[in-house]
Scaffold this active site. Structure first.
Site, PDB file in Angstrom:
ATOM      1  N   SER A 117       1.463  -3.931  -0.759  1.00 32.39           N
ATOM      2  CA  SER A 117       0.974  -4.627  -1.192  1.00 32.39           C
ATOM      3  C   SER A 117       1.425  -6.358  -1.765  1.00 32.39           C
ATOM      4  O   SER A 117       2.845  -6.614  -1.164  1.00 32.39           O
ATOM      5  CB  SER A 117       0.938  -4.311  -2.695  1.00 32.39           C
ATOM      6  OG  SER A 117       1.297  -5.170  -3.833  1.00 32.39           O
ATOM      7  N   TYR A 141       7.299  -0.552  -8.596  1.00 29.27           N
ATOM      8  CA  TYR A 141       6.128  -0.604  -8.027  1.00 29.27           C
ATOM      9  C   TYR A 141       6.128  -1.405  -6.780  1.00 29.27           C
ATOM     10  O   TYR A 141       6.115  -0.916  -6.003  1.00 29.27           O
ATOM     11  CB  TYR A 141       4.240  -1.043  -8.543  1.00 29.27           C
ATOM     12  CG  TYR A 141       3.245  -0.633  -7.272  1.00 29.27           C
ATOM     13  CD1 TYR A 141       3.068   0.209  -7.075  1.00 29.27           C
ATOM     14  CD2 TYR A 141       2.423  -2.427  -6.839  1.00 29.27           C
ATOM     15  CE1 TYR A 141       1.541  -0.008  -5.972  1.00 29.27           C
ATOM     16  CE2 TYR A 141       2.237  -2.532  -6.318  1.00 29.27           C
ATOM     17  CZ  TYR A 141       1.148  -1.449  -6.275  1.00 29.27           C
ATOM     18  OH  TYR A 141       0.328  -1.511  -5.289  1.00 29.27           O
ATOM     19  N   LYS A 145       6.302  -0.081  -2.490  1.00 28.67           N
ATOM     20  CA  LYS A 145       5.513  -0.458  -1.455  1.00 28.67           C
ATOM     21  C   LYS A 145       6.702  -1.492  -0.678  1.00 28.67           C
ATOM     22  O   LYS A 145       6.833  -1.013   1.027  1.00 28.67           O
ATOM     23  CB  LYS A 145       4.718  -1.317  -1.870  1.00 28.67           C
ATOM     24  CG  LYS A 145       3.560  -1.198  -2.712  1.00 28.67           C
ATOM     25  CD  LYS A 145       2.596   0.135  -1.968  1.00 28.67           C
ATOM     26  CE  LYS A 145       2.269   0.669  -2.648  1.00 28.67           C
ATOM     27  NZ  LYS A 145       0.969   1.705  -1.945  1.00 28.67           N
TER      28      LYS A 145
HETATM   29  N1  LIG Z   1      -6.066  -1.971  -5.769  1.00 27.46           N
HETATM   30  C1  LIG Z   1      -5.499  -3.379  -5.710  1.00 27.46           C
HETATM   31  O1  LIG Z   1      -5.688  -3.739  -6.527  1.00 27.46           O
HETATM   32  C2  LIG Z   1      -4.581  -2.684  -4.615  1.00 27.46           C
HETATM   33  C3  LIG Z   1      -3.230  -4.158  -3.780  1.00 27.46           C
HETATM   34  C4  LIG Z   1      -2.459  -4.170  -2.946  1.00 27.46           C
HETATM   35  C5  LIG Z   1      -2.571  -2.439  -2.084  1.00 27.46           C
HETATM   36  N2  LIG Z   1      -3.367  -1.506  -3.475  1.00 27.46           N
HETATM   37  C6  LIG Z   1      -2.520  -0.170  -3.256  1.00 27.46           C
HETATM   38  O2  LIG Z   1      -3.702   0.383  -2.391  1.00 27.46           O
HETATM   39  C7  LIG Z   1      -3.879   1.582  -2.388  1.00 27.46           C
HETATM   40  C8  LIG Z   1      -5.181   2.185  -2.657  1.00 27.46           C
HETATM   41  O3  LIG Z   1      -5.022   1.741  -4.354  1.00 27.46           O
HETATM   42  P1  LIG Z   1      -6.580   1.757  -5.408  1.00 27.46           P
HETATM   43  O4  LIG Z   1      -6.565   0.543  -5.653  1.00 27.46           O
HETATM   44  O5  LIG Z   1      -8.019   2.447  -4.941  1.00 27.46           O
HETATM   45  O6  LIG Z   1      -6.111   3.379  -5.962  1.00 27.46           O
HETATM   46  P2  LIG Z   1      -7.018   4.073  -6.542  1.00 27.46           P
HETATM   47  O7  LIG Z   1      -6.156   5.312  -8.203  1.00 27.46           O
HETATM   48  O8  LIG Z   1      -8.207   4.344  -7.413  1.00 27.46           O
HETATM   49  O9  LIG Z   1      -6.797   5.625  -5.427  1.00 27.46           O
HETATM   50  C9  LIG Z   1      -5.522   6.083  -5.057  1.00 27.46           C
HETATM   51  C10 LIG Z   1      -6.058   7.532  -4.571  1.00 27.46           C
HETATM   52  O10 LIG Z   1      -4.830   8.154  -4.097  1.00 27.46           O
HETATM   53  C11 LIG Z   1      -4.472   9.915  -4.550  1.00 27.46           C
HETATM   54  N3  LIG Z   1      -3.765  10.199  -4.761  1.00 27.46           N
HETATM   55  C12 LIG Z   1      -2.146   9.358  -5.508  1.00 27.46           C
HETATM   56  N4  LIG Z   1      -1.596   9.942  -5.976  1.00 27.46           N
HETATM   57  C13 LIG Z   1      -1.525  11.309  -4.758  1.00 27.46           C
HETATM   58  C14 LIG Z   1      -0.804  12.495  -3.862  1.00 27.46           C
HETATM   59  N5  LIG Z   1       0.248  12.170  -4.668  1.00 27.46           N
HETATM   60  N6  LIG Z   1      -1.621  13.175  -3.437  1.00 27.46           N
HETATM   61  C15 LIG Z   1      -2.432  12.863  -3.002  1.00 27.46           C
HETATM   62  N7  LIG Z   1      -2.983  12.062  -3.519  1.00 27.46           N
HETATM   63  C16 LIG Z   1      -2.996  11.008  -4.223  1.00 27.46           C
HETATM   64  C17 LIG Z   1      -5.487   9.332  -6.045  1.00 27.46           C
HETATM   65  O11 LIG Z   1      -6.583  10.615  -6.677  1.00 27.46           O
HETATM   66  C18 LIG Z   1      -6.387   8.377  -5.971  1.00 27.46           C
HETATM   67  O12 LIG Z   1      -8.252   8.883  -5.228  1.00 27.46           O
HETATM   68  C19 LIG Z   1      -2.881   2.141  -3.029  1.00 27.46           C
HETATM   69  O13 LIG Z   1      -1.667   2.190  -1.796  1.00 27.46           O
HETATM   70  C20 LIG Z   1      -2.189   1.214  -3.331  1.00 27.46           C
HETATM   71  O14 LIG Z   1      -0.728   0.929  -4.268  1.00 27.46           O
HETATM   72  C21 LIG Z   1      -4.027  -1.622  -4.469  1.00 27.46           C
END
Ligand SMILES: NC(=O)c1ccc[n+]([C@@H]2O[C@H](COP(=O)([O-])OP(=O)(O)OC[C@H]3O[C@@H](n4cnc5c(N)ncnc54)[C@H](O)[C@@H]3O)[C@@H](O)[C@H]2O)c1
Length: 326
Positions: A117, A141, A145
């Site tokens: 991120s 957070y 990362k």
């Molecule tokens: N959405 C954003 O703006 C953004 C920005 C930068 C980085 N990210 C990163 O992208 C990734 C996905 O984010 P997202 O927005 O799709 O979030 P999200 O919450 O929609 O998806 C996360 C998924 O991981 C699953 N999960 C969480 N903990 C788990 C575990 N211990 N074991 C198995 N599954 C698990 C959840 O059920 C969910 O389906 C994350 O790593 C997040 O940190 C997101």
């Protein structure tokens, strides 16, 4: 190649699954459904319900499905919550990754793509953030990362695992209404929520050293982000032993006020924003240099901010039909 996509039932993960399968790769989703939605996993893609903290279950999934690469998106992602619950975030995001990497290296899976991120940069004091800009995360957070990137890279060095850490900037939009983000943690859905409730959107501070005084961010369409994963997965497969760290953004800054104005216009509202106090830890400007991703992956974003807002609004209306205006 068969890719295990952890977090594949989540917002971004579901888009990655779609992009990978459309590109002809086989995908298996591994997700504990803590925030994910099983219905997002398309027919024909196996879903293994389990936590990445469960090493035995991960190892079984790797073996049962003949996995040859992993895209690891499963994590907790709320900056504010991470301040309240740092131990939970370190356990889920860092310990979960460590357990996963243990299973991946034991099974000699050769390729690993990690969701990082822009939060790793903290308060960058530069016009365009390059991958060489110092990483000084401002929240637990962001720390998880950055620690994750270190763990991924060290494991790659020690074991020969090919790795890519993708630093996503501000993700928005949807490839289809059903895949839209259901969380209200980012600017676009937060503005939709306020407008739907008949309230004014909120701007946290308009006295930043930016052209209109509001914070400037680099928004990236989730469908473009998903394509970056396909490109990274292919790059790792094509040249084993690589260790990539890449910004995934558009290299273009858009202010909070501009986003709110565009959303008002698109949705047929006319609600000027209310300005409240700055949120602690919000950097004035975070905009990616996208040059390295272009050079290493031949990837470049195709969609603009208008595409992101339009597709996100269609997704919002899908779940909130009452928000529609004549
Ligand atoms: N959405 C954003 O703006 C953004 C920005 C930068 C980085 N990210 C990163 O992208 C990734 C996905 O984010 P997202 O927005 O799709 O979030 P999200 O919450 O929609 O998806 C996360 C998924 O991981 C699953 N999960 C969480 N903990 C788990 C575990 N211990 N074991 C198995 N599954 C698990 C959840 O059920 C969910 O389906 C994350 O790593 C997040 O940190 C997101």
């Amino acid at each position: 190649m068969t890719w295990l996509i952890t977090g594949g039932a989540g917002y971004i993960g579901a888009h990655v699954v779609r992009a990978m399968t459309e590109a002809g790769e086989r995908a298996v989703v591994y997700d504990d459904l803590s925030t994910g939605i099983a219905d997002r996993v398309p027919d024909g893609v196996p879903l293994v319900v389990g936590s990445v903290l469960d090493g035995e279950r991960v190892a079984r999934a790797l073996g049962d499905h003949g996995i040859t690469g992993v895209v690891h998106l499963a994590a907790k992602k709320q900056v504010g919550e991470s301040v309240e619950l740092p131990l939970h975030y370190y356990r889920q995001n860092v310990e979960g990754l460590r357990v996963l990497l243990e299973a991946v290296t034991a099974a000699a899976v050769p390729s690993f793509v990690f969701s990082s991120s822009a939060a790793v940069y903290g308060m960058p004091d530069v016009d365009l953030v390059t991958e060489e800009t110092p990483c000084l995360p401002m929240s637990p957070y962001g720390e998880t990362k950055l620690a994750g990137e270190w763990l991924v890279r060290a494991t790659g060095r020690a074991s020969g695992l090919s790795t890519a850490s993708l630093r996503y900037f501000n993700v928005a939009g949807a490839a289809s209404p059903a895949l839209a983000d259901t969380g209200v943690f980012n600017l676009v859905p937060m503005v939709f929520e306020k407008l739907t409730a008949g309230e004014a959107p909120r701007v946290f501070g308009d006295d930043y050293p930016t052209p209109d005084g509001t914070c400037v961010r680099d928004y990236i369409h989730v469908a473009d982000l998903a394509e970056a994963h396909v490109a990274a997965a292919r790059a790792l497969t094509a040249s084993p032993g690589r260790a990539l760290t890449l910004n995934i953004g558009r290299g273009e800054g858009v202010s909070v006020r501009e986003m709110i104005d565009r959303i008002n216009t698109l949705t047929g509202h006319d609600r000027p924003a209310t300005v409240t106090a700055r949120r602690p830890g919000d950097p004035p400007r975070v905009v990616a240099s996208a040059d390295r991703a272009a050079a290493e992956l031949g990837w470049k974003a195709k969609y603009d901010v208008q595409d992101m807002i339009t597709s996100a609004w269609e997704g919002w209306l899908h779940r909130h039909p009452e928000a529609a205006r004549d």
